[in-house]
Design a protein around this motif. Structure first.
Motif, short mmCIF file in Angstrom:
data_model
loop_
_atom_site.label_atom_id
_atom_site.label_comp_id
_atom_site.label_asym_id
_atom_site.label_seq_id
_atom_site.Cartn_x
_atom_site.Cartn_y
_atom_site.Cartn_z
N ALA A 156 0.86 -1.19 0.00
CA ALA A 156 0.00 0.00 0.00
C ALA A 156 0.89 1.23 0.00
O ALA A 156 1.76 1.39 0.87
N SER A 157 0.69 2.10 -0.98
CA SER A 157 1.48 3.33 -1.10
C SER A 157 0.73 4.49 -0.44
O SER A 157 -0.50 4.49 -0.36
N SER A 158 1.49 5.49 0.00
CA SER A 158 0.88 6.72 0.51
C SER A 158 0.75 7.76 -0.59
O SER A 158 0.42 8.92 -0.31
N PHE A 159 0.97 7.35 -1.86
CA PHE A 159 1.01 8.31 -2.96
C PHE A 159 0.05 7.92 -4.08
O PHE A 159 -0.27 6.74 -4.25
N PRO A 160 -0.39 8.91 -4.86
CA PRO A 160 -1.30 8.62 -5.98
C PRO A 160 -0.55 8.05 -7.19
O PRO A 160 0.66 8.24 -7.34
N LYS A 161 -1.30 7.38 -8.06
CA LYS A 161 -0.70 6.79 -9.26
C LYS A 161 -0.11 7.84 -10.20
O LYS A 161 0.79 7.54 -10.98
N SER A 162 -0.63 9.06 -10.13
CA SER A 162 -0.17 10.11 -11.05
C SER A 162 1.30 10.45 -10.86
O SER A 162 1.94 10.98 -11.76
N LEU A 163 1.85 10.16 -9.68
CA LEU A 163 3.26 10.45 -9.42
C LEU A 163 4.11 9.25 -9.84
O LEU A 163 4.41 8.36 -9.05
N ASP A 164 4.48 9.24 -11.11
CA ASP A 164 5.20 8.09 -11.65
C ASP A 164 6.62 7.98 -11.10
O ASP A 164 7.29 6.97 -11.31
N PHE A 168 6.07 20.25 -1.71
CA PHE A 168 5.90 18.83 -1.97
C PHE A 168 7.26 18.21 -2.26
O PHE A 168 7.95 17.79 -1.36
N VAL A 169 7.69 18.20 -3.51
CA VAL A 169 8.99 17.59 -3.81
C VAL A 169 9.83 18.54 -4.64
O VAL A 169 10.70 19.24 -4.16
N GLY A 170 9.55 18.56 -5.94
CA GLY A 170 10.35 19.35 -6.85
C GLY A 170 9.62 19.56 -8.16
O GLY A 170 8.45 19.18 -8.30
N PRO A 171 10.27 20.14 -9.16
CA PRO A 171 9.60 20.58 -10.38
C PRO A 171 8.75 19.53 -11.08
O PRO A 171 7.63 19.82 -11.49
N TYR A 172 9.26 18.32 -11.25
CA TYR A 172 8.53 17.33 -12.03
C TYR A 172 7.22 16.93 -11.36
O TYR A 172 6.15 16.97 -11.98
N ASP A 173 7.28 16.58 -10.09
CA ASP A 173 6.05 16.21 -9.37
C ASP A 173 5.13 17.41 -9.19
O ASP A 173 3.90 17.30 -9.34
N ASP A 174 5.71 18.55 -8.85
CA ASP A 174 4.90 19.74 -8.58
C ASP A 174 4.14 20.20 -9.82
O ASP A 174 2.99 20.63 -9.74
N GLU A 175 4.79 20.08 -10.97
CA GLU A 175 4.13 20.44 -12.22
C GLU A 175 2.96 19.50 -12.48
O GLU A 175 1.87 19.94 -12.91
N ALA A 233 11.57 19.88 -16.27
CA ALA A 233 10.31 20.42 -15.74
C ALA A 233 10.50 21.84 -15.23
O ALA A 233 9.61 22.69 -15.40
N LEU A 234 11.64 22.12 -14.60
CA LEU A 234 11.88 23.47 -14.09
C LEU A 234 11.93 24.48 -15.23
O LEU A 234 11.38 25.59 -15.12
#
Length: 360
Positions: free
Chosen positions: A35-43, A214-221, A286-287
């Motif tokens: 079980a992950s604490s994260f959504p599938k969208s965050l590859d 949150f994290v950084g450019p790729y996830d945040d975007e 992403a940045l």
């Protein structure tokens, strides 16, 4: 003819032909759930669990399979430790500092303010005392840990208004990942909010949040924060190198064969390396996109960094005074960090500092 006579006169071929060989049983199939604490969208982050699952299946020839479940599928994002503790699931993928409400020591398994960077964290966990000390602590929750990857140094978050001085932080409602960072920011006047990543966009849009990290450019975007908060600050001094973990129920792990235990360990290493490499590959691109789309990229002032450092050291001292276990782990980490900082003065820091100033 009896069995001894068959063996004597016909050898193994005769034994097999006569059906007299001992029964050979294939290793029983193993089926786990993570079980992950994260959504599938965050590859990147969620993708680490998927990489782990694929690797386990490949290394075991399909005899060991781990199904991967996003936050909310089996339980809420922050419910995974309770589920592991009571044996509801075999495994979780999460950020340990989400659970500092249970005990502040959880933060050391992920990131603490002005803590280790990604390489230093990996080194402390695997070749210092980090993994040993933390697994001793996690045993209270019926679980042990393996690295799921590291994000590297994170960004300082998205803000709906400029943050020029410490005074601008007062009263700011900010989503934070958890851990000791919230306590340090509270000393600076920030009102900390801990919520899953998937709920943050709407809160920023409605104005119930003023800022988020949150994290950084790729996830945040991917999460769209740039559309609702134009100011993007750096660095995330509270997460110099945030480690994500695979938590494994102790009983489930001990029930594995030696081969499958080795497979779990090997697959976690594959997944961890892949996550960190993916972040380093994707964040710069992403940045550039974010800045091209009018994101206002700004550094935290030295005043804010100094205030954050002072507040953080006060938080550490307060927890050390209350918990001998906290003090033991914190002091071990800082001793390791001092040696790492000494070394980096002559290695990565000098090299990277030069290379950022030349034209390639």
């Amino acid at each position: 003819m009896d069995r001894r006579s068959i063996i004597k006169h016909g050898g193994i071929a005769a034994v097999l032909a006569a059906g007299a060989a001992p029964a050979v049983h294939a290793q029983a199939a193993v089926r786990w759930r993570v079980a992950s604490s994260f959504p599938k969208s965050l590859d990147t982050i969620f993708g680490s669990a998927e990489t782990f699952s694929r690797t386990v299946k490949a290394l075991s020839g399909g005899r060991f399979e781990v199904s991967v479940h996003a936050a909310g599928e089996l339980m809420p994002a922050f419910g995974v430790v309770d589920a592991l503790q009571n044996g509801t699931i075999e495994m979780a993928q999460t950020a340990p500092y989400y659970f500092t409400g249970k005990d502040p020591i959880f933060a050391f398994g992920c990131a603490v303010p002005f803590g280790l960077n990604a390489r230093q964290m990996d080194s402390w966990m695997e070749h210092g005392n980090g993994r040993k000390l933390l697994d001793e602590f996690y045993a209270k929750y019926n679980m042990k840990s393996f690295s799921a990857g590291n994000t590297g140094t994170q960004m300082g978050g998205w803000y709906r208004k400029e943050i020029k001085t410490v005074a601008d932080l007062k009263g700011l409602k900010m989503r934070m990942g958890g851990g000791l960072f919230g306590e340090a920011m509270a000393k600076l006047g920030v009102v900390a909010q801990n919520m899953p990543a998937g709920e943050v966009y709407q809160a920023l849009e409605k104005g119930t949040l003023d800022a988020t990290e949150f994290v950084g450019p790729y996830d945040d975007e991917k999460l769209g924060f740039n559309k609702v908060a134009p100011f993007y600050y750096y660095p995330g001094w509270w997460e110099g190198g945030a480690e994500l973990e695979f938590f494994v129920n102790t009983k489930a792990f001990e029930g594995l064969s030696a081969e499958n235990k080795a497979i779990v360990e090997a697959a976690s290493k594959v997944a961890a390396r892949d996550m960190t490499a993916k972040y380093d590959a994707l964040n710069p691109i992403a940045l550039k996109r974010l800045v091209a789309n009018k994101t206002q990229l700004k550094p935290f002032s030295k005043e804010i960094m100094d205030a954050g450092f002072k507040a953080s050291m006060e938080v550490f001292a307060e927890h050390e005074a209350r918990s001998a276990d906290f003090k033991k782990i914190h002091q071990d980490m800082r001793a390791f960090q001092r040696d790492q900082l000494l070394w980096t003065r002559f290695s990565e820091y000098r090299y990277d500092n030069y290379m950022t100033g030349v034209k390639l």
